[in-house]
Design a protein around this motif. Structure first.
Motif, PDB file in Angstrom:
ATOM      1  N   GLU A 253      64.574  43.994  43.262  1.00 19.87           N
ATOM      2  CA  GLU A 253      63.899  43.331  42.006  1.00 19.87           C
ATOM      3  C   GLU A 253      64.404  41.972  42.055  1.00 19.87           C
ATOM      4  O   GLU A 253      63.981  41.086  41.062  1.00 19.87           O
ATOM      5  CB  GLU A 253      64.456  43.926  40.835  1.00 19.87           C
ATOM      6  N   ASP A 254      65.528  41.498  42.735  1.00 20.88           N
ATOM      7  CA  ASP A 254      65.854  40.133  42.928  1.00 20.88           C
ATOM      8  C   ASP A 254      64.937  39.152  43.520  1.00 20.88           C
ATOM      9  O   ASP A 254      64.921  38.009  43.564  1.00 20.88           O
ATOM     10  CB  ASP A 254      67.217  39.923  43.316  1.00 20.88           C
ATOM     11  N   THR A 255      63.840  39.928  44.251  1.00 19.00           N
ATOM     12  CA  THR A 255      62.870  39.172  44.957  1.00 19.00           C
ATOM     13  C   THR A 255      62.127  38.209  44.324  1.00 19.00           C
ATOM     14  O   THR A 255      61.471  38.419  43.298  1.00 19.00           O
ATOM     15  CB  THR A 255      61.854  40.050  45.741  1.00 19.00           C
ATOM     16  N   ALA A 256      62.138  36.854  44.631  1.00 18.90           N
ATOM     17  CA  ALA A 256      61.363  36.010  43.767  1.00 18.90           C
ATOM     18  C   ALA A 256      61.396  34.462  44.603  1.00 18.90           C
ATOM     19  O   ALA A 256      62.457  34.421  45.401  1.00 18.90           O
ATOM     20  CB  ALA A 256      62.099  35.679  42.414  1.00 18.90           C
ATOM     21  N   VAL A 257      60.866  33.489  43.982  1.00 17.75           N
ATOM     22  CA  VAL A 257      61.184  32.254  44.154  1.00 17.75           C
ATOM     23  C   VAL A 257      62.151  31.595  43.274  1.00 17.75           C
ATOM     24  O   VAL A 257      62.040  31.860  42.258  1.00 17.75           O
ATOM     25  CB  VAL A 257      59.951  31.229  44.280  1.00 17.75           C
ATOM     26  N   TYR A 258      63.217  31.044  43.951  1.00 16.37           N
ATOM     27  CA  TYR A 258      64.287  30.587  43.039  1.00 16.37           C
ATOM     28  C   TYR A 258      64.266  28.961  42.948  1.00 16.37           C
ATOM     29  O   TYR A 258      64.177  28.483  43.876  1.00 16.37           O
ATOM     30  CB  TYR A 258      65.804  31.099  43.735  1.00 16.37           C
ATOM     31  N   TYR A 259      64.409  28.498  41.701  1.00 16.91           N
ATOM     32  CA  TYR A 259      64.237  27.093  41.418  1.00 16.91           C
ATOM     33  C   TYR A 259      65.417  26.707  40.998  1.00 16.91           C
ATOM     34  O   TYR A 259      66.121  27.219  39.911  1.00 16.91           O
ATOM     35  CB  TYR A 259      63.026  26.694  40.497  1.00 16.91           C
ATOM     36  N   CYS A 260      65.817  25.400  41.248  1.00 19.39           N
ATOM     37  CA  CYS A 260      66.816  24.707  40.724  1.00 19.39           C
ATOM     38  C   CYS A 260      66.421  23.733  39.740  1.00 19.39           C
ATOM     39  O   CYS A 260      65.505  23.301  39.979  1.00 19.39           O
ATOM     40  CB  CYS A 260      67.655  23.937  42.042  1.00 19.39           C
ATOM     41  N   ALA A 261      67.322  23.333  38.816  1.00 19.94           N
ATOM     42  CA  ALA A 261      66.720  22.799  37.671  1.00 19.94           C
ATOM     43  C   ALA A 261      68.038  21.704  36.980  1.00 19.94           C
ATOM     44  O   ALA A 261      69.014  22.366  37.048  1.00 19.94           O
ATOM     45  CB  ALA A 261      66.026  23.179  36.506  1.00 19.94           C
ATOM     46  N   ALA A 262      67.796  20.483  36.498  1.00 16.51           N
ATOM     47  CA  ALA A 262      68.563  19.799  36.198  1.00 16.51           C
ATOM     48  C   ALA A 262      68.450  19.461  34.567  1.00 16.51           C
ATOM     49  O   ALA A 262      67.337  18.955  34.330  1.00 16.51           O
ATOM     50  CB  ALA A 262      68.793  18.403  36.980  1.00 16.51           C
ATOM     51  N   ALA A 263      69.252  19.231  33.821  1.00 18.48           N
ATOM     52  CA  ALA A 263      69.229  19.112  32.119  1.00 18.48           C
ATOM     53  C   ALA A 263      70.239  17.841  32.028  1.00 18.48           C
ATOM     54  O   ALA A 263      71.329  17.953  32.006  1.00 18.48           O
ATOM     55  CB  ALA A 263      69.555  20.296  31.529  1.00 18.48           C
ATOM     56  N   PHE A 264      69.668  16.641  31.808  1.00 12.94           N
ATOM     57  CA  PHE A 264      70.604  15.381  31.667  1.00 12.94           C
ATOM     58  C   PHE A 264      71.279  15.624  30.300  1.00 12.94           C
ATOM     59  O   PHE A 264      70.677  15.914  29.225  1.00 12.94           O
ATOM     60  CB  PHE A 264      69.461  14.192  31.487  1.00 12.94           C
ATOM     61  N   GLN A 265      72.473  15.538  30.257  1.00 20.98           N
ATOM     62  CA  GLN A 265      73.511  15.503  29.265  1.00 20.98           C
ATOM     63  C   GLN A 265      73.224  16.749  28.165  1.00 20.98           C
ATOM     64  O   GLN A 265      73.279  16.394  27.003  1.00 20.98           O
ATOM     65  CB  GLN A 265      73.456  14.130  28.508  1.00 20.98           C
ATOM     66  N   GLN A 266      72.723  17.718  28.634  1.00 19.27           N
ATOM     67  CA  GLN A 266      72.275  18.669  27.848  1.00 19.27           C
ATOM     68  C   GLN A 266      73.713  19.962  27.945  1.00 19.27           C
ATOM     69  O   GLN A 266      74.452  20.054  28.695  1.00 19.27           O
ATOM     70  CB  GLN A 266      71.291  19.767  28.366  1.00 19.27           C
ATOM     71  N   THR A 267      74.166  20.284  26.527  1.00 21.19           N
ATOM     72  CA  THR A 267      75.118  21.005  26.577  1.00 21.19           C
ATOM     73  C   THR A 267      74.896  22.294  25.759  1.00 21.19           C
ATOM     74  O   THR A 267      75.700  23.469  25.560  1.00 21.19           O
ATOM     75  CB  THR A 267      76.292  20.397  25.453  1.00 21.19           C
ATOM     76  N   TYR A 268      73.590  22.633  25.261  1.00 16.28           N
ATOM     77  CA  TYR A 268      73.271  23.773  24.930  1.00 16.28           C
ATOM     78  C   TYR A 268      71.439  24.288  25.232  1.00 16.28           C
ATOM     79  O   TYR A 268      71.089  23.373  25.701  1.00 16.28           O
ATOM     80  CB  TYR A 268      73.027  23.823  23.346  1.00 16.28           C
ATOM     81  N   GLY A 269      71.128  25.354  24.906  1.00 18.11           N
ATOM     82  CA  GLY A 269      69.890  25.841  25.245  1.00 18.11           C
ATOM     83  C   GLY A 269      69.525  25.846  26.659  1.00 18.11           C
ATOM     84  O   GLY A 269      68.563  25.669  27.240  1.00 18.11           O
ATOM     85  N   LEU A 270      70.836  26.115  27.588  1.00 16.80           N
ATOM     86  CA  LEU A 270      70.484  25.929  29.101  1.00 16.80           C
ATOM     87  C   LEU A 270      69.785  27.414  29.713  1.00 16.80           C
ATOM     88  O   LEU A 270      69.543  27.266  30.768  1.00 16.80           O
ATOM     89  CB  LEU A 270      71.902  25.877  29.643  1.00 16.80           C
ATOM     90  N   GLY A 271      69.475  28.247  28.591  1.00 15.54           N
ATOM     91  CA  GLY A 271      68.784  29.423  29.010  1.00 15.54           C
ATOM     92  C   GLY A 271      66.992  29.111  29.185  1.00 15.54           C
ATOM     93  O   GLY A 271      66.381  29.780  29.349  1.00 15.54           O
ATOM     94  N   ARG A 272      66.668  27.998  28.327  1.00 17.52           N
ATOM     95  CA  ARG A 272      65.409  27.695  28.480  1.00 17.52           C
ATOM     96  C   ARG A 272      64.892  26.421  29.119  1.00 17.52           C
ATOM     97  O   ARG A 272      65.596  25.474  29.634  1.00 17.52           O
ATOM     98  CB  ARG A 272      65.160  27.329  26.829  1.00 17.52           C
ATOM     99  N   GLU A 273      63.638  26.780  29.849  1.00 15.38           N
ATOM    100  CA  GLU A 273      63.058  25.932  30.727  1.00 15.38           C
ATOM    101  C   GLU A 273      62.855  24.365  29.894  1.00 15.38           C
ATOM    102  O   GLU A 273      63.082  23.593  30.792  1.00 15.38           O
ATOM    103  CB  GLU A 273      61.543  26.416  31.073  1.00 15.38           C
ATOM    104  N   VAL A 274      62.656  24.444  28.793  1.00 13.17           N
ATOM    105  CA  VAL A 274      62.383  23.207  28.233  1.00 13.17           C
ATOM    106  C   VAL A 274      63.632  22.285  28.076  1.00 13.17           C
ATOM    107  O   VAL A 274      63.313  21.056  27.847  1.00 13.17           O
ATOM    108  CB  VAL A 274      61.635  23.352  26.702  1.00 13.17           C
ATOM    109  N   SER A 275      64.617  22.936  28.421  1.00 16.38           N
ATOM    110  CA  SER A 275      65.844  21.885  28.309  1.00 16.38           C
ATOM    111  C   SER A 275      66.020  21.266  29.562  1.00 16.38           C
ATOM    112  O   SER A 275      66.762  20.451  29.558  1.00 16.38           O
ATOM    113  CB  SER A 275      67.033  22.898  27.953  1.00 16.38           C
ATOM    114  N   TYR A 276      65.399  21.273  30.639  1.00 15.78           N
ATOM    115  CA  TYR A 276      65.584  20.569  32.118  1.00 15.78           C
ATOM    116  C   TYR A 276      64.477  19.639  32.337  1.00 15.78           C
ATOM    117  O   TYR A 276      63.322  19.810  31.768  1.00 15.78           O
ATOM    118  CB  TYR A 276      65.452  21.919  32.924  1.00 15.78           C
ATOM    119  N   ASP A 277      64.862  18.698  32.851  1.00 18.69           N
ATOM    120  CA  ASP A 277      64.004  17.421  33.059  1.00 18.69           C
ATOM    121  C   ASP A 277      63.548  17.233  34.691  1.00 18.69           C
ATOM    122  O   ASP A 277      62.471  16.855  34.752  1.00 18.69           O
ATOM    123  CB  ASP A 277      64.994  15.926  33.013  1.00 18.69           C
TER     124      ASP A 277
END
Length: 125
Positions: free
Chosen positions: A89-113
């Motif tokens: 069930e871990d089978t998937a495409v894995y994506y890396c993401a970066a969130a500029f100067q974010q300290t909260y909400g890191l579980g949400r896609e919208v936090s990432y630039d």
């Protein structure tokens, strides 16, 4: 924004391990919190793990907690995802993401630039 390139995906048997890497361009990598997300076929993209800009704080989804470890080396502009005890069930495409100067909400896609192109992880049973 930063440019992100993932590597380290592949095919592994259940119970095995993989280590994903995400290399970032630019000189401000240490200003970004970093995250890993994944998307399985037919499913929405979901949060896997995140790490603060300093590396002192880490966050995990319940489904990977205790099996996956996120880490970063700011001197190398790289974030890692060590995946142990892999399950089909871990089978998937894995994506890396970066969130500029974010300290909260890191579980949400919208936090990432910025997002990488993804790397495929396939776990066979």
């Amino acid at each position: 924004q930063v440019q992100l390139v993932e590597s380290g995906g592949g095919l592994v048997q259940a119970g095995g391990s993989l280590r994903l890497s995400c290399a970032a361009s630019g000189r401000t990598f240490s200003s970004y919190a970093m995250g890993w997300f994944r998307q399985a076929p037919g499913k929405e993209r979901e949060f896997v793990a995140a790490i603060s800009w300093s590396g002192r704080s880490t966050y995990y989804s319940d489904s990977v907690k205790g099996r996956f470890t996120i880490s970063r080396t700011n001197a190398k502009n790289t974030v890692y995802l060590q995946m142990n005890g892999l399950k089909p069930e871990d089978t998937a495409v894995y994506y890396c993401a970066a969130a500029f100067q974010q300290t909260y909400g890191l579980g949400r896609e919208v936090s990432y630039d910025s997002w990488g192109q993804g790397t495929q992880v396939t776990v066979s049973s």
